[in-house]
Design an enzyme around this catalytic site. Structure first.
Site, PDB file in Angstrom:
ATOM      1  N   HIS A  18       8.614  -9.020  -4.202  1.00  0.00           N
ATOM      2  CA  HIS A  18       9.394  -9.904  -3.339  1.00  0.00           C
ATOM      3  C   HIS A  18       9.531 -11.284  -3.968  1.00  0.00           C
ATOM      4  CE1 HIS A  18      10.366 -12.146   0.471  1.00  0.00           C
ATOM      5  NE2 HIS A  18      11.089 -11.066   0.668  1.00  0.00           N
ATOM      6  N   CYS A  19       8.490 -11.728  -4.663  1.00  0.00           N
ATOM      7  CA  CYS A  19       8.471 -13.076  -5.236  1.00  0.00           C
ATOM      8  C   CYS A  19       9.470 -13.262  -6.366  1.00  0.00           C
ATOM      9  CB  CYS A  19       7.073 -13.398  -5.765  1.00  0.00           C
ATOM     10  SG  CYS A  19       5.747 -13.190  -4.568  1.00  0.00           S
TER      11      CYS A  19
END
Length: 341
Positions: free
Chosen positions: A332-333
């Site tokens: 996600h990052c």
């Protein structure tokens, strides 16, 4: 304009990434650099099987990315410091009353609260650049914030942590009320749920000071996935209990208590640096799919099954995320979704 950040599961135009280009993200050896590039590429190529993907690449890396990335992936060239575009890039929003409208919230970015190990000379202006490439209307914000520090349900609810938006290194002296007002202006949220903190390793020297996108996400309105550390030997055992207690009393914008679905932490507890913050919560949604973290761990199968249940009709694709977490983040990052309009 009346802006709203859609839920991550809403239809997307494309997914954005930035290419690892130097420093701790690449590592100290050729082997570590190769590992980083192959891992970022694995996420980008997996996503490209579901929707268009764009990658921001430093000028010095233009020639080499073709060896790693699927030919369908669009490359944008610009100087960048790091490769965590969820945080340095913009947060995309839409206006439901204006067909075809796309906005991009350009948060103030200062290297996760001015961390000594971070550099952000170029990344502090990456948000506006991506907004321009996407053809989005810029919504500049004075709030020091990152995309990994928020999760929304697209229907008025946003999750945040006290240790990020109210971090003295980000927004010294800011009140909850002021943060909530700015999130309402930029994201269209009406209900802000404040979590007390993030995971232990993410709260240490080389972390973000507690991003929410590693501990909890709203899979669908009223249904929340929560990182669940089940081993009492890990300091996040107590953190998981604290977060569950806070969320069990929280109500979303519709006034509902959440159905909390536990996503078990991997069985592995430590790496060479100490207690890990490996988390299956840190997945990204794409059109008809989920790109999920795997850790070559006995809990992988159970976690992926929970994700399939949470996102019915989507194909779950696992990518070994250990090289990402070793560098300070997860799937996600390193991604940022651009909603379809």
């Amino acid at each position: 304009m009346s802006w709203r950040m859609p839920a991550e599961g809403a239809r997307q135009e494309r997914l954005w990434l930035a290419w690892p280009t130097g420093g701790y993200t690449l590592g100290d050896t050729a082997e570590e650099a190769e590992e980083a590039r192959r891992t970022w590429a694995a996420v980008a190529n997996a996503a490209a099987g579901f929707e268009p993907v764009s990658v921001v690449v430093h000028p010095r890396d233009v020639d080499l990315v073709a060896r790693y990335l699927d030919g369908s992936i669009e490359v944008f060239v610009r100087e960048i410091d790091d490769a965590w575009i969820r945080d340095s890039g913009p947060t995309f929003v839409v206006d439901d009353e204006v067909p075809g409208s796309l906005g991009a919230v350009t948060w103030t970015f200062n290297g996760w609260g001015g961390q000594e190990w971070a550099s952000w000379q170029h990344d502090s202006t990456l948000g506006p650049a991506v907004a321009d490439w996407a053809g989005a209307e810029r919504i500049d914000s004075p709030l020091v914030n990152e995309g990994g520090g928020i999760h929304v349900d697209g229907a008025g609810t946003v999750l945040v942590t006290e240790t990020v938006q109210r971090d003295p290194g980000r927004n010294p002296g800011i009140t909850r009320k002021a943060v909530e007002a700015e999130l309402a202006r930029t994201l269209g949220t009406t209900t802000t749920i404040w979590l007390p903190r993030g995971l232990t390793r993410d709260s240490s020297t080389f972390g973000t000071r507690g991003h929410v996108d590693i501990v909890a996400t709203i899979a669908s309105p009223g249904r929340l996935l929560l990182h669940d550390q089940r081993d009492q030997a890990h300091p996040d055992f107590a953190v998981s209990a604290e977060l569950r207690a806070a969320l069990s009393e929280a109500r979303d914008a519709a006034g509902r208590l959440f159905e909390i679905v536990d996503l078990p932490a991997p069985e592995v507890l430590r790496d060479e640096e100490g207690f890990v913050d490996y988390s299956y919560v840190n997945h990204v949604l794409v059109n008809d799919g989920v790109i999920a973290c795997a850790f070559d761990d006995p809990r992988d199968a159970d976690a992926l099954a929970i994700l399939r249940d949470a996102y019915p009709g989507r194909t779950v694709t696992a990518v070994d995320a250990r090289p990402l977490f070793a560098r300070g983040g997860g799937i996600h990052c390193i991604t940022q979704q651009q909603p379809a309009v």
